[in-house]
Design an enzyme around this catalytic site. Sequence first.
Site, PDB file in Angstrom:
ATOM      1  N   GLU A   1       1.152   5.825  12.646  1.00 21.33           N
ATOM      2  CA  GLU A   1      -0.159   5.314  13.034  1.00 21.33           C
ATOM      3  C   GLU A   1      -0.170   3.802  13.205  1.00 21.33           C
ATOM      4  O   GLU A   1      -0.852   3.274  14.081  1.00 21.33           O
ATOM      5  CB  GLU A   1      -1.180   5.729  11.968  1.00 21.33           C
ATOM      6  CG  GLU A   1      -2.608   5.441  12.332  1.00 21.33           C
ATOM      7  CD  GLU A   1      -3.576   6.060  11.334  1.00 21.33           C
ATOM      8  OE1 GLU A   1      -4.596   5.415  11.068  1.00 21.33           O
ATOM      9  OE2 GLU A   1      -3.313   7.165  10.834  1.00 21.33           O
ATOM     10  N   ASP A   2       0.592   3.091  12.368  1.00 21.64           N
ATOM     11  CA  ASP A   2       0.450   1.632  12.291  1.00 21.64           C
ATOM     12  C   ASP A   2       1.672   0.817  12.707  1.00 21.64           C
ATOM     13  O   ASP A   2       1.624  -0.407  12.646  1.00 21.64           O
ATOM     14  CB  ASP A   2       0.087   1.227  10.850  1.00 21.64           C
ATOM     15  CG  ASP A   2      -1.276   1.742  10.435  1.00 21.64           C
ATOM     16  OD1 ASP A   2      -2.096   2.078  11.305  1.00 21.64           O
ATOM     17  OD2 ASP A   2      -1.527   1.820   9.213  1.00 21.64           O
TER      18      ASP A   2
ATOM     19  N   HIS B   1       0.817  -1.219   0.000  1.00 24.01           N
ATOM     20  CA  HIS B   1       0.000   0.000   0.000  1.00 24.01           C
ATOM     21  C   HIS B   1       0.853   1.273   0.000  1.00 24.01           C
ATOM     22  O   HIS B   1       0.695   2.111  -0.895  1.00 24.01           O
ATOM     23  CB  HIS B   1      -0.990  -0.014   1.166  1.00 24.01           C
ATOM     24  CG  HIS B   1      -1.691   1.282   1.362  1.00 24.01           C
ATOM     25  ND1 HIS B   1      -2.537   1.833   0.421  1.00 24.01           N
ATOM     26  CD2 HIS B   1      -1.653   2.166   2.395  1.00 24.01           C
ATOM     27  CE1 HIS B   1      -2.984   3.002   0.872  1.00 24.01           C
ATOM     28  NE2 HIS B   1      -2.466   3.212   2.062  1.00 24.01           N
TER      29      HIS B   1
ATOM     30  N   HIS C   1       3.605   7.423   5.077  1.00 21.47           N
ATOM     31  CA  HIS C   1       2.390   8.048   5.610  1.00 21.47           C
ATOM     32  C   HIS C   1       1.695   7.277   6.732  1.00 21.47           C
ATOM     33  O   HIS C   1       1.033   7.877   7.562  1.00 21.47           O
ATOM     34  CB  HIS C   1       1.397   8.373   4.484  1.00 21.47           C
ATOM     35  CG  HIS C   1       0.606   7.218   3.978  1.00 21.47           C
ATOM     36  ND1 HIS C   1       1.074   6.355   3.009  1.00 21.47           N
ATOM     37  CD2 HIS C   1      -0.637   6.784   4.305  1.00 21.47           C
ATOM     38  CE1 HIS C   1       0.157   5.443   2.756  1.00 21.47           C
ATOM     39  NE2 HIS C   1      -0.887   5.673   3.526  1.00 21.47           N
TER      40      HIS C   1
ATOM     41  N   ASP D   1      -3.440   8.175  -1.087  1.00 25.36           N
ATOM     42  CA  ASP D   1      -3.795   7.119  -0.137  1.00 25.36           C
ATOM     43  C   ASP D   1      -5.251   6.711  -0.322  1.00 25.36           C
ATOM     44  O   ASP D   1      -5.575   5.519  -0.416  1.00 25.36           O
ATOM     45  CB  ASP D   1      -3.542   7.646   1.284  1.00 25.36           C
ATOM     46  CG  ASP D   1      -4.049   6.734   2.382  1.00 25.36           C
ATOM     47  OD1 ASP D   1      -3.754   5.529   2.357  1.00 25.36           O
ATOM     48  OD2 ASP D   1      -4.747   7.246   3.290  1.00 25.36           O
TER      49      ASP D   1
END
Length: 169
Positions: A61-62, A33, A57, A113
């Site tokens: 967050e992940d 991704h 990006h 995204d």
Amino acid sequence: MKERKMDCNRALEYATNKHKGQKRIGGDEYISHPVAVSNILKDLGYSSDVQIAGLFHDLLEDTDAAKEEILELSNAEVLEVVTLLTKEEGYDMNQYMIRIRANEIALVVKLADRLHNLICAVYADEKFKKKYIVETQKYYIDLAAGTSFENPIKRALQGLIDSVEKEKV
């Protein structure tokens, strides 16, 4: 002050390592991704800074990536974009969109995204697809207006709508 040239291979290696073991809804390795987002930006002629922001990006967050590591591999502008794109716990979507709209690089990375996620959402279940359709209509169509992402996002959204309609038959 002289900007240091970013090493795209080192950035890709770092992002790949950080996303190791993560999977997408369709079963692909998660790194596919951010690579796709970065490639969309590259294909549209954006600079390597913007491409690396696309690659990075989702890191804060992940993954367990640290801001200091992102800064070490990029620059303050890329770190700012990645930070702007990171959804904090309990975030407000309207405020999130306002801060993205205020930063040109964050805006194009978020649109790339969303475009890639829309294309891939055909593999999701119906509930997710419907949520994604509503969210895209509510926030992203307006965000993409007047950009090179406007028509591709509208087409991808229609493709997702069509896939939900086919499931009903």
